[in-house]
Scaffold this motif. Structure first.
Motif, PDB file in Angstrom:
ATOM      1  N   GLY A 140       7.803  -0.120 -10.846  1.00 53.07           N
ATOM      2  CA  GLY A 140       8.156   0.393 -12.158  1.00 53.07           C
ATOM      3  C   GLY A 140       7.257  -0.069 -13.283  1.00 53.07           C
ATOM      4  O   GLY A 140       7.528   0.217 -14.447  1.00 53.07           O
ATOM      5  N   SER A 141       6.173  -0.765 -12.956  1.00 54.52           N
ATOM      6  CA  SER A 141       5.235  -1.251 -13.968  1.00 54.52           C
ATOM      7  C   SER A 141       4.054  -0.297 -14.095  1.00 54.52           C
ATOM      8  O   SER A 141       3.910   0.663 -13.329  1.00 54.52           O
ATOM      9  N   SER A 142       3.174  -0.578 -15.051  1.00 52.26           N
ATOM     10  CA  SER A 142       1.964   0.232 -15.198  1.00 52.26           C
ATOM     11  C   SER A 142       1.112   0.180 -13.939  1.00 52.26           C
ATOM     12  O   SER A 142       0.432   1.151 -13.589  1.00 52.26           O
ATOM     13  N   ALA A 143       1.150  -0.957 -13.221  1.00 55.93           N
ATOM     14  CA  ALA A 143       0.383  -1.083 -11.990  1.00 55.93           C
ATOM     15  C   ALA A 143       0.865  -0.098 -10.922  1.00 55.93           C
ATOM     16  O   ALA A 143       0.095   0.338 -10.069  1.00 55.93           O
ATOM     17  N   HIS A 144       2.130   0.237 -10.972  1.00 57.62           N
ATOM     18  CA  HIS A 144       2.697   1.216 -10.036  1.00 57.62           C
ATOM     19  C   HIS A 144       1.987   2.564 -10.208  1.00 57.62           C
ATOM     20  O   HIS A 144       1.567   3.203  -9.238  1.00 57.62           O
ATOM     21  N   ASN A 145       1.825   2.972 -11.457  1.00 56.18           N
ATOM     22  CA  ASN A 145       1.110   4.212 -11.748  1.00 56.18           C
ATOM     23  C   ASN A 145      -0.350   4.131 -11.327  1.00 56.18           C
ATOM     24  O   ASN A 145      -0.909   5.094 -10.789  1.00 56.18           O
ATOM     25  N   VAL A 146      -0.976   2.991 -11.557  1.00 52.38           N
ATOM     26  CA  VAL A 146      -2.378   2.813 -11.166  1.00 52.38           C
ATOM     27  C   VAL A 146      -2.555   2.990  -9.663  1.00 52.38           C
ATOM     28  O   VAL A 146      -3.492   3.653  -9.196  1.00 52.38           O
ATOM     29  N   VAL A 147      -1.647   2.421  -8.887  1.00 49.12           N
ATOM     30  CA  VAL A 147      -1.726   2.555  -7.433  1.00 49.12           C
ATOM     31  C   VAL A 147      -1.630   4.024  -7.022  1.00 49.12           C
ATOM     32  O   VAL A 147      -2.437   4.526  -6.225  1.00 49.12           O
ATOM     33  N   ILE A 148      -0.652   4.708  -7.565  1.00 46.55           N
ATOM     34  CA  ILE A 148      -0.432   6.108  -7.190  1.00 46.55           C
ATOM     35  C   ILE A 148      -1.651   6.969  -7.532  1.00 46.55           C
ATOM     36  O   ILE A 148      -2.137   7.761  -6.706  1.00 46.55           O
ATOM     37  N   GLN A 149      -2.178   6.809  -8.724  1.00 48.71           N
ATOM     38  CA  GLN A 149      -3.311   7.647  -9.123  1.00 48.71           C
ATOM     39  C   GLN A 149      -4.599   7.243  -8.406  1.00 48.71           C
ATOM     40  O   GLN A 149      -5.461   8.094  -8.151  1.00 48.71           O
ATOM     41  N   THR A 150      -4.724   5.979  -8.081  1.00 47.99           N
ATOM     42  CA  THR A 150      -5.890   5.543  -7.306  1.00 47.99           C
ATOM     43  C   THR A 150      -5.872   6.167  -5.918  1.00 47.99           C
ATOM     44  O   THR A 150      -6.905   6.641  -5.412  1.00 47.99           O
ATOM     45  N   LEU A 151      -4.712   6.165  -5.285  1.00 48.54           N
ATOM     46  CA  LEU A 151      -4.585   6.780  -3.963  1.00 48.54           C
ATOM     47  C   LEU A 151      -4.919   8.267  -4.023  1.00 48.54           C
ATOM     48  O   LEU A 151      -5.628   8.798  -3.155  1.00 48.54           O
ATOM     49  N   GLU A 152      -4.421   8.946  -5.033  1.00 46.08           N
ATOM     50  CA  GLU A 152      -4.700  10.373  -5.178  1.00 46.08           C
ATOM     51  C   GLU A 152      -6.188  10.641  -5.304  1.00 46.08           C
ATOM     52  O   GLU A 152      -6.707  11.636  -4.773  1.00 46.08           O
ATOM     53  N   LYS A 153      -6.874   9.767  -5.987  1.00 45.11           N
ATOM     54  CA  LYS A 153      -8.321   9.936  -6.195  1.00 45.11           C
ATOM     55  C   LYS A 153      -9.071   9.969  -4.861  1.00 45.11           C
ATOM     56  O   LYS A 153     -10.086  10.655  -4.716  1.00 45.11           O
ATOM     57  N   ALA A 154      -8.539   9.231  -3.872  1.00 45.42           N
ATOM     58  CA  ALA A 154      -9.184   9.165  -2.555  1.00 45.42           C
ATOM     59  C   ALA A 154      -8.547  10.112  -1.544  1.00 45.42           C
ATOM     60  O   ALA A 154      -8.868  10.066  -0.360  1.00 45.42           O
ATOM     61  N   GLY A 155      -7.630  10.956  -2.026  1.00 45.52           N
ATOM     62  CA  GLY A 155      -6.976  11.888  -1.116  1.00 45.52           C
ATOM     63  C   GLY A 155      -5.918  11.248  -0.244  1.00 45.52           C
ATOM     64  O   GLY A 155      -5.522  11.805   0.782  1.00 45.52           O
ATOM     65  N   LEU A 156      -5.440  10.064  -0.649  1.00 45.16           N
ATOM     66  CA  LEU A 156      -4.381   9.379   0.089  1.00 45.16           C
ATOM     67  C   LEU A 156      -3.034   9.639  -0.571  1.00 45.16           C
ATOM     68  O   LEU A 156      -2.960  10.067  -1.723  1.00 45.16           O
ATOM     69  N   THR A 157      -1.965   9.353   0.147  1.00 42.71           N
ATOM     70  CA  THR A 157      -0.627   9.482  -0.397  1.00 42.71           C
ATOM     71  C   THR A 157       0.025   8.106  -0.478  1.00 42.71           C
ATOM     72  O   THR A 157      -0.471   7.129   0.099  1.00 42.71           O
TER      73      THR A 157
END
Length: 316
Positions: A140-157
């Motif tokens: 639920g922190s800003s880092a949570h969003n960073v993880v999700i968007q970082t994964l998307e950048k590499a085509g990961l889920t």
């Protein structure tokens, strides 16, 4: 002279209190309770007693409450234990989805000072290498969003990693002893991980996504004491302007308040951006994108409309 110009000239002195001639009968406010973390503009304001100097002539005291991350700060604000505080982009989305009594009062665009760390000797060379790895961050922190968007950048889920939900004080030792393979975090913990725990930056948040932090207020406080809240936002903004021009003094202020060593806070202060802004249409759109992403992943129970809880001061 405009209110903000006056603040800039008198920042750090008792004269800042002359900003407003309003009496302490401002809706009966006798105390303002502010939630802060180990970084940012509010820490500087506390160390320099900016808000205290401003509100003392109005008969209003300022109380400071420290939190390790945004989610517990949002919980405290929802139940009325604090009136105002600073958090990353994700905590208010989780709070709004849970029906919390909060509003967005102002924003601060994030330029640097957060991202994902891996150990220096890790075989993880790129984002795609996070697949199958244990990634630590605060839920639920800003880092949570960073993880999700970082994964998307590499085509990961999100299902391609093993999320390990840890508060910053717990995640640091876990990263240091190898219990997690990567750590998504913000300053000053980001700088601590780099310098004290042999971390290597895998990605800076700015390389992945545009993000903001926010100044949040309790809904009842905002509705009932809009003039006081506007003053708090104005003082916060002026403090940010001062901080932008004085990184060395900022580092000293941060170290003095938080107990985090000066060398760590110097790293954090010199790469931070300090700029408090109104909640613009662009900021709302960016934040709405974060909220929609969380809902799509099933991380929040319902869709939220960010615009619905943006504070507009009607007490002018």
């Amino acid at each position: 002279m405009k209110r903000r110009e006056f603040l800039k000239l008198s920042l750090g002195s008792a004269a800042v209190a002359a900003l407003s001639g309003r009496a302490s009968a401002e809706g009966g406010v006798k105390e303002i309770r502010i939630g802060y973390q180990k970084n940012g503009v509010l820490v500087i304001a506390r160390q320099r007693a900016i808000l205290e100097n401003h509100f003392k002539p109005q008969g209003i005291e300022v109380k400071w409450v420290e939190f390790s991350s945004g989610p517990p700060l949002m919980e405290a604000m929802n139940v009325g234990s604090i009136d105002y505080g600073a958090v990353g982009d994700s905590p208010p989305i989780f709070a709004q989805a849970a029906g919390a009594a909060i509003v967005y009062a102002a924003a601060q665009p994030i330029i640097n000072g957060s991202g994902i760390l891996v150990p220096q000797n890790s075989a993880i060379a790129g984002i795609a290498d996070l697949k199958g790895k244990r990634v630590g961050f605060t839920k639920g922190s800003s880092a949570h969003n960073v993880v999700i968007q970082t994964l998307e950048k590499a085509g990961l889920t999100y299902d391609d990693i093993t999320p390990v939900y840890l508060t910053p004080p717990d995640a640091g030792p876990a990263f240091g002893n190898g219990s997690i393979d990567a750590w998504a975090i913000w300053d000053p913990y980001f700088a601590i991980g780099e310098t004290k725990q042999n971390g290597r930056i895998l990605v800076n948040t700015s390389e992945v996504t545009k993000t903001n932090s926010f100044y949040i207020a309790n809904c009842d406080f905002a509705n009932n004491h809009g003039r006081v809240l506007q003053q708090i936002v104005d003082v916060t903004s002026a403090t940010a302007d001062w901080a932008q021009a004085h990184p060395d003094e900022v580092a000293k202020s941060l170290a003095a308040v938080t107990g985090v060593p000066l060398d760590i806070q110097t790293i954090a202060a010199k790469r931070a951006g300090f700029s408090v802004a109104p909640i613009s249409a662009d900021i709302i759109a960016t934040q709405q994108g974060v909220a929609d992403r969380f809902f799509k992943l099933g991380l929040i129970p319902k869709q939220v409309v960010v615009r619905d809880i943006v504070w507009r001061n009607s007490q002018t």
